[in-house]
Design an enzyme around this catalytic site. Structure first.
Site, mmCIF file in Angstrom:
data_model
loop_
_atom_site.group_PDB
_atom_site.id
_atom_site.type_symbol
_atom_site.label_atom_id
_atom_site.label_comp_id
_atom_site.label_asym_id
_atom_site.label_seq_id
_atom_site.Cartn_x
_atom_site.Cartn_y
_atom_site.Cartn_z
ATOM 1 N N GLU A 155 0.822 -1.205 0.000
ATOM 2 C CA GLU A 155 0.000 0.000 0.000
ATOM 3 C C GLU A 155 0.864 1.267 0.000
ATOM 4 O O GLU A 155 0.726 2.145 0.865
ATOM 5 C CB GLU A 155 -0.962 -0.010 1.186
ATOM 6 C CG GLU A 155 -1.980 -1.130 1.115
ATOM 7 C CD GLU A 155 -3.017 -1.088 2.221
ATOM 8 O OE1 GLU A 155 -4.090 -1.664 2.051
ATOM 9 O OE2 GLU A 155 -2.740 -0.474 3.287
ATOM 10 N N GLU A 313 -6.510 -7.475 -1.207
ATOM 11 C CA GLU A 313 -6.954 -7.451 0.188
ATOM 12 C C GLU A 313 -8.396 -6.983 0.265
ATOM 13 O O GLU A 313 -8.803 -6.049 -0.432
ATOM 14 C CB GLU A 313 -6.126 -6.471 1.032
ATOM 15 C CG GLU A 313 -4.745 -6.896 1.415
ATOM 16 C CD GLU A 313 -4.101 -5.880 2.370
ATOM 17 O OE1 GLU A 313 -4.839 -5.152 3.065
ATOM 18 O OE2 GLU A 313 -2.868 -5.811 2.396
#
Length: 671
Positions: A155, A313
């Site tokens: 991320e 995710e």
């Protein structure tokens, strides 16, 4: 019609699994983990995301044995690995020895150790240490048979999207030199004569530090672009290090929402082998399923059809970082996962495999919850595994071509929400979601595409608050009307050029001619103030005082500060050019979308009430795979036929989708 795939997919069939953190658990738990993975049908796990401190306990001193064993164990059990570089979490020995690598916020306060992504993207010290560990990992595991995908960091931008330190400032100045050539070009672009801020050298330029001030809009926008590029440079440096030792595809996980603008994801997507995304629903979002759909449609637009994308995710239940983390309702886990697959993901992965008992995210939900396998969550995880295995026929099949495009651009989000604006509370994603929701509620497939996307195949093109637009893009977008498509532009679009300089002659300057209207003045409504249009639509937050030159007035204000004045217009040229000059409530947006869908005969995937999600993927042989996902509390009957891949039942000519249920119909090939 299968999407072009230039890289191998990491799994046979759709990918299923999540982040696996064996380093958090005693060795005896590992065997149980792989046994349960096989029971659930897991075929891909992400390993090593936060393992730097365990792999390299001091510079150049490595401990590989535990990771060797983990990869061998997974491979022996037929589970592929998405191996992460561990650079999201620098070790404490590095931060202690080199605190200067920690990022600095806009107030010039250096962050403290203890978070994640605690590093400055421009730091040469961090880069050197990061590339050393990446090179060592890639050299050791680049040919390991378990490793089927590489996962750079985690991320990126999620904790270090902007750094305001002096190293970043110097790097920003270098970036400006590359962009503008000389400082006079930057002065001209930014209009620095205002407030006497003219620069005589790039050495005088600083990032827009401070909070709540009034930075130069052009400089602030360029700093956002630079920050995205600085993180991208780090990603590509890690990718290059990996590729010296491995030919396995390399990616990183994005954080793409409907209107999110952490980095320039459309540009980043060109540098990943498989576009991947993390998506979490928000507890205070009343349309969580629609948010998921908008995010997935944007991922598909970012991927540009060159490959399926991957949901890297999401959560089985509540995450850990919201104020009140909501558990998912029965069946929601499966609905959420299959909605991503319906819209182009060739898999569904979670954070994480086993719920942690310690650490900051100890209460984040997981595939194996704290309560273990005697739980509804575990039963639904296993049911999802079976469903994804049954859906193997959809792998690689593209989503049915959309006839509606919504154009989204990071620069517009950055510019609209920074500095002094007529309404500083506007949020870029608001209009994106509002218009996407209206099409979603009518089962109309919609692509959410970048500004430079090819628009030639769309019958309807929507610009929701496209605040920043360059001359060439404005001309290309306006041309869709001449070829017979419908253009729908909302307020706060076409206001400034790519340097954040206002386009004069009346708002929206870039689209004034194609729309046949222009606004004399912005009229922001005050807090708790609202107005009505003549069809009952409620207006909040934003309106404009329009002058109509070559368009029909569709709706007018009936009260409020613009009573009697035009609010929504339509120019009849070509396929029609709509201008929506105010922030409408969702019912008002829906009425306009319904009219446009009817006028343009845009096909609905099925005809059903709002809350029944319907998306089709199309296989090479022309057969369709129709996903019917019921987010409602009642059964819904639709006209659809085929074999339900989830339970093997024959359906049609009508199909009942149970409340909260999912059907995935393999349809006969069309002639």
């Amino acid at each position: 019609m299968t999407a072009a795939r230039s890289v191998p997919w990491p799994t046979e069939g759709l990918s299923f699994g999540g982040d696996f953190s064996p380093e958090q658990w005693p060795r005896e738990v590992w065997d149980e983990d792989v046994r349960l993975m096989r029971e659930a049908g897991v075929n891909l796990v992400t390993v090593g995301v936060f393992s730097w401190a365990l792999l390299e306990r001091s510079p150049g001193e490595y401990t590989w044995s535990w990771l060797d064993e983990v990869l061998d164990l997974l491979h022996a059990n037929g589970i592929a690995v998405d191996l992460a570089t561990p650079t999201a979490a620098p070790p404490n020995w590095l931060l202690t020895a080199h605190p200067e690598v920690l990022p600095v916020d806009a107030t010039e306060r250096r962050e403290r150790p203890g978070g994640r992504l605690g590093w400055c993207p421009a730091s040469p010290v961090f880069r050197a240490h990061a590339l050393r560990i990446v090179d060592a990992i890639a050299e050791r595991y680049g040919r390991h048979p378990a490793v089927r995908l590489w996962h750079v960091s985690n991320e990126l931008g999620g904790g270090n999207a902007r750094c305001f330190c002096e190293v970043s400032a110097a790097d920003f100045r270098r970036w400006l030199g590359d962009r503008y050539g000389d400082v006079e070009a930057a002065n001209a672009a930014w209009g620095t004569a205002f407030w006497g801020h003219t620069y005589t050298s790039f050495d005088e330029v600083s990032p827009p530090r401070g909070v709540g001030g009034a930075p130069n809009p052009g400089l602030a926008l360029d700093f956002e672009r630079y920050s995205s590029d600085a993180l991208l440079a780090h990603y590509t440096a890690e990718r290059t290090a990996i590729e010296r030792h491995s030919d396995v595809p390399v990616t990183t996980n994005f954080m793409v929402g409907a209107g999110s603008h952490v980095v320039d994801y459309a540009r980043w997507a060109q540098h990943v082998a498989i576009p991947a995304n993390d998506h979490y629903t928000l507890v205070d979002d009343p349309d969580r399923a629609e948010d998921l759909a908008a995010s997935a449609d944007r991922m598909r637009g970012i991927a540009r059809g060159r490959t399926p994308w991957l949901l890297m995710e999401h959560s089985t239940g509540g995450p850990s970082w919201q104020q009140r983390n909501r558990a998912k309702e029965p069946g929601e886990l499966v609905r959420n996962s299959l909605a991503h697959v319906a819209r182009g993901s060739d898999g569904a992965l979670f954070f994480q495999w086993r719920a942690s008992t310690a650490g900051a995210e100890q209460f984040h939900s997981a595939m194996v919850p704290h309560a273990g396998t005697r739980t509804r969550v575990w039963r639904e995880v296993c049911a999802l595994g079976r469903a994804l295995e049954a859906l193997a026929p959809v792998q690689g099949a593209p989503v049915e071509p959309a006839r509606v495009a919504i154009v989204v651009d990071e620069s517009s989000g950055w510019a609209l929400q920074a500095g002094l604006k007529p309404h500083r509370g506007l949020r870029y994603g608001h209009e994106v979601r509002a218009w996407h929701t209206a099409f979603w509620r009518r089962q109309v497939t919609t692509d959410v595409v970048p500004l430079d996307a090819d628009l030639s195949g769309y019958d309807v093109v929507v610009l929701p608050s496209l605040f920043v637009v360059d001359t060439a893009s404005a001309a290309r977008i306006s041309a869709v009307v001449d070829r017979g498509a419908t253009l729908l532009v909302t307020y706060a679009s076409g206001i400034v050029d790519e340097t954040a300089r206002v386009l004069t002659g009346g708002y929206p300057g870039a689209f004034r001619d194609v729309l046949g209207v222009w606004a004399e003045e912005f009229v922001p409504l005050q807090r708790d103030q609202h107005a009505r249009l003549d069809d009952g639509t409620v207006v909040t937050d934003w309106a404009e005082d329009l002058v109509v030159e070559d368009a029909d007035v569709v709706l007018r204000h009936v009260d409020g500060p613009l009573a009697g004045r035009p609010a929504v217009t339509r120019r009849a040229a070509g396929g029609g050019a709509w201008y929506v000059s105010a922030m409408l409530d969702q019912d008002g947006v829906q009425r306009i979308v319904d009219r446009v869908v009817e006028e343009r005969a845009v096909p609905r995937t099925v005809t059903a009430p709002p809350g029944l999600e319907a998306v089709r993927r199309v296989r090479d042989d022309g057969s369709g795979v129709l996903f019917l996902i019921n987010h409602r509390d009642d059964d819904v009957t639709v006209v659809a036929s085929g074999t339900d891949l989830l339970d093997g039942s024959g359906q049609g000519p009508e199909t009942v989708v149970p409340a909260g249920g999912v059907r995935v119909l393999l349809e006969a090939a069309t002639a």
